[in-house]
Each structure stands twice: as structure tokens, then as C-alpha cells.
Design a protein around this motif. Structure first.
Motif, short mmCIF file in Angstrom:
data_model
loop_
_atom_site.label_atom_id
_atom_site.label_comp_id
_atom_site.label_asym_id
_atom_site.label_seq_id
_atom_site.Cartn_x
_atom_site.Cartn_y
_atom_site.Cartn_z
N SER A 107 -21.87 6.53 -11.06
CA SER A 107 -21.21 5.34 -11.36
C SER A 107 -19.66 5.96 -11.56
CB SER A 107 -21.13 4.55 -12.12
OG SER A 107 -20.23 3.37 -12.03
N THR B 198 -22.33 0.63 -5.83
CA THR B 198 -23.80 0.77 -6.42
C THR B 198 -24.25 0.03 -6.65
OG1 THR B 198 -22.06 0.70 -8.55
CG2 THR B 198 -21.90 2.91 -7.72
N GLU C 34 -25.10 7.04 -15.31
CA GLU C 34 -23.11 7.19 -15.24
C GLU C 34 -22.38 8.21 -14.75
OE1 GLU C 34 -24.13 5.55 -19.47
OE2 GLU C 34 -23.36 7.39 -19.60
N THR D 108 -24.07 -0.08 -15.53
CA THR D 108 -24.11 0.90 -15.97
C THR D 108 -22.80 1.56 -15.36
OG1 THR D 108 -26.59 1.84 -14.38
CG2 THR D 108 -24.47 3.81 -14.65
N PHE D 109 -21.40 1.31 -14.63
CA PHE D 109 -20.52 1.24 -14.63
C PHE D 109 -20.03 0.76 -16.20
CE2 PHE D 109 -16.60 -0.78 -13.62
CZ PHE D 109 -15.78 0.08 -12.85
#
Ligand SMILES: [Zn+2]
Length: 418
Positions: free
Chosen positions: A273, A366, A270, A371-372
């Protein structure tokens, strides 16, 4: 007459330049995050989390808007009644009415009065952020922060006042030209020096310690072809539990800063991100865009103020003979406050577009929409952001897309919609 004629002409040129720069550099046309995805994201957030965030914002509104209203009224009282002029005269009296004393001490005194009047609302806000566990600051720490920001404001403001009224004295008819150039220069200078001179007054910044995360972040920057010497960690935990990251500075002072709270709360993926989003700002030179727009806008504002100075009715209300008189500082403050309020929604709109572009960059860089989305969810949950705020408040002041908009953008990206 000639001076006013030229001022109007230069103002027109600056406004055209401002519109052109904004048209070229601001990403106006971004597809909106699909509302269906936003509602789906909202539906997936834990109900108690959403309710708590909304309760937090309901509790923040009274101090925020009451403080805004009182601050506006105080500024108007300083500028549209002889009160401001009286305070400036009073501040100059021990110095025999010396113009430097009037300009610097008087100017700072007028601003200080408005600050002090709104202080109770800042204190009220502090009780709310402490009650909801966002702020970890004691009243002592809170007061020290306020004193520090007053001191920083007094140094920068004092120098600006001294410079401005020196120019007005040296060029009584053409001061607008020098003051506009000086104000624009100050905006550019501050973009360079704030990260190295002002931010360290409030926080300690240390290079992120060596390890897999730091290596991953620097590799990410290299892959993105963004020159980043270092990733700095700010000791934000001394006052807040909120998580954040940002990019500031220009050229040699450009830096990416991650809150230490982020490192303790978010997973390494994270953090990657979030930093990818910040690299998006660097890649698109968003600090430079903001600085150029700010410099042009400030220069235009100075000239508009000069032209406004021929409105005798306004001068009469303030009890002054000229806008270039230090005793008119209250009037200047009133005009600037109103201009700030009126320009706020436009500024927020531009900011949201730029933030959405940085989000798109993070997704591209990414390639990790999951995850974003998890990161946006966490950011919203930890910071108690209203995931889907009321429209009026969003239009009025939101600097970023809402949490559900950002989650929806990730979902659209994952489906291949670019
Ligand atoms: Zn951003």
C-alpha cells in the motif's frame, strides 16, 4: 537602469511561468476527505495512542518554535546590522581581504554562526525524540549526522558562493541573469545527484532482497506502468524507529526507497500500500513538478534579490554598498530566511494536495481501502503523528494530509466516492 528594467521584466515572466506551471501541474481541486469520516476514524483510534502522540507534539513545540525564532533573529542580526559584514571581513583578513576568501569562507562563516546558535534547540529536540522512543541515536551518532550535514552544506554552499560571486565580478550589472539561470540549474542538478551523492552519506541503500514482497512490488509497478528497476531499502533503523518510504531522483536516478523499519513493523500488504502511494508520485512525475517549481522559484528569488539591492536603506543597515558584495551575504541570508518562512505555508499546501493525489492513486491501484487505512493507522501510531493536529499548525507546516484525513479518504473510496 536598463539592467533593472530587464530584471523586472524577466521576474514578471518567471512569476507568470511559475503560476502557470503550478496551476497546470498541482492537483488543486481534490474533494476534501469528509469530516464525519475523519471524526469517526479519530474516535476509533485508541485514546492512549492519541494522547501520547499529542503529548509528544506538545513536547516538540518549545524546541521547534524557539529554534525557529532564534534562527530568524540570528539571520536578521546578520543581515540588518553590520554584524554579517564584519564576520565576512574577518574571515577574509588572513588572506589580505581576497574576494574568494571573503565569498566562500565569509559566506560559510555567517551561515555557520546561525547554525551554531540554533544547535542547542536541535539538541533539545533530540532529547524529546529519544525520550519518546522515536530516535534510537546516541549523542555520538547525532553529532556525526550534524557534522555530515554541515560538511555536505559546506561543499554545496561553498561551490554556490564561489559561482555566484564569480558571476557578480564578471558581470557587475547583469549578474542577476546568469545567477538566476545558474541557481535554477543547480536546483535541477541537485534533484538528479542528491539520491546518488548525498543520501548515501547518511544511509546505506541495498536492493530489497528477492522474495514474494519484492516480486509483488515490482509486479505492482509494472501493472502501474511505472518503470522501476529496483526497490531500495534504507538502513533507517540505525537512527530511528519511525517508518517511511519515499521516491527521489529524476530519470536515471529515480528510485523508490523503503525504510528497513517499515519492513520490520508493517505487514507485507501494508508495504504494498505504501509503495502504491510512492508509485503515484512517480506516475504523476511529482519530483519533476517539485523540481520545476523549485527552479522557477529560485530564479525568481535571485532576481528579486537583485532588485531589492537598490533599496539603499536596507544596504545601509547591513553596512554594505551593494547586494553583490560578499559582505552582504548576511543580508542575503536574512532575506532568504524571511522568504522561506513566508513561503512555507504555500509550499505545505501544495505538498498536501500532491500527497492526497498519491493516496488516491494508491487506493485506485490496490483497490484495498482496508489495508490502506490500517497502514495509515500504523504509520501514525509508530511515528507518533498527531492524528488530527491543530488547524494553525496544519496550515503552517503539514506536508501531508493528517492521519484521520487519509483514513477518511480510504473510507470515502470504499463507499465508491471518487
Ligand atoms: Zn508521498
Amino acid at each position: 537602469m536598463t539592467s533593472r528594467f530587464w530584471a523586472a521584466g524577466v521576474l514578471a515572466v518567471l512569476l507568470v511561468a511559475l503560476i502557470t506551471v503550478a496551476a497546470v501541474l498541482v492537483p488543486w481541486h481534490r474533494p476534501p476527505a469528509p469530516r464525519a469520516d475523519q471524526l469517526a476514524a479519530l474516535g476509533q483510534l485508541p485514546a492512549e495512542q492519541v494522547a501520547r502522540a499529542r503529548a509528544f507534539h506538545s513536547a516538540l513545540r518549545p524546541p521547534a518554535y524557539a529554534g525557529l525564532a532564534v534562527g530568524l533573529l540570528a539571520a536578521l542580526a546578520m543581515g540588518l546590522t553590520p554584524l554579517g559584514a564584519g564576520i565576512v571581513s574577518l574571515a577574509g583578513r588572513p588572506f589580505g581581504g581576497n574576494w574568494v576568501a571573503r565569498a566562500v569562507l565569509g559566506g560559510l562563516a555567517v551561515v555557520l554562526v546561525v547554525e551554531v546558535v540554533t544547535l542547542p534547540f536541535a539538541a533539545w529536540r533530540h532529547t524529546v525524540v529519544v525520550r519518546y522512543g522515536i530516535s534510537t541515536q546516541s549523542w555520538g551518532g547525532w553529532a556525526v549526522d550534524i557534522a555530515k550535514s554541515f560538511a555536505v552544506g559546506a561543499v554545496i554552499g561553498g561551490l554556490a558562493l564561489l559561482g555566484f560571486y564569480t558571476v557578480v565580478r564578471l558581470a557587475p550589472r547583469w549578474w542577476w541573469a546568469f545567477a538566476a539561470a545558474g541557481a535554477a540549474g543547480l536546483v535541477v542538478l541537485l534533484s538528479f545527484v542528491v539520491p546518488v551523492l548525498v543520501e548515501p552519506v547518511f544511509n546505506k541503500f541495498t536492493p530489497m532482497s528477492a522474495g514474494p514482497l519484492r516480486t509483488a512490488l515490482l509486479e505492482l509497478a509494472e501493472r502501474d506502468r511505472v518503470p522501476v528497476r529496483d526497490v531500495l531499502v534504507a538502513d533507517a533503523s540505525r537512527r530511528t524507529r519511525a517508518v517511511n518510504a519515499y521516491v527521489s531522483g529524476l530519470g536515471p536516478t529515480r528510485r523508490i526507497v523503503v525504510y528497513d523499519t517499515m519492513l520490520s513493523q508493517a505487514t507485507p500488504d501494508e508495504v504494498v500500500s505504501v509503495v502504491a502511494h510512492e508509485l503515484g508520485h512517480s506516475r504523476h512525475n511529482d519530483v519533476r513538478t517539485g523540481t520545476v517549481i523549485g527552479a522557477l522559484g529560485t530564479a525568481a528569488g535571485v532576481i528579486a534579490l537583485f532588485l531589492l539591492g537598490s533599496w539603499t536603506g536596507l544596504l545601509r543597515l547591513a553596512g554594505v554598498a551593494s547586494i553583490g558584495d560578499p559582505r552582504a551575504i548576511g543580508l542575503v541570508l536574512a532575506v532568504a530566511t524571511v522568504a522561506g518562512l513566508v513561503g512555507g505555508p504555500a509550499q505545505a499546501f501544495v505538498s498536501r494536495r500532491i500527497e492526497a493525489r498519491a493516496d488516491a492513486h494508491a487506493l485506485e491501484l490496490t483497490g484495498d481501502a482496508t489495508t490502506f487505512e490500517a497502514m495509515q493507522d500504523r504509520l501514525g501510531a509508530v511515528n507518533l503523528s498527531d492524528p488530527d493536529p491543530p488547524t494553525w499548525e496544519y496550515v503552517w507546516s503539514a506536508s501531508h494530509p493528517s492521519t484521520v484525513e487519509r483514513m477518511a479518504a480510504a473510507r470515502a473510496y470504499a463507499r465508491g466516492e471518487r
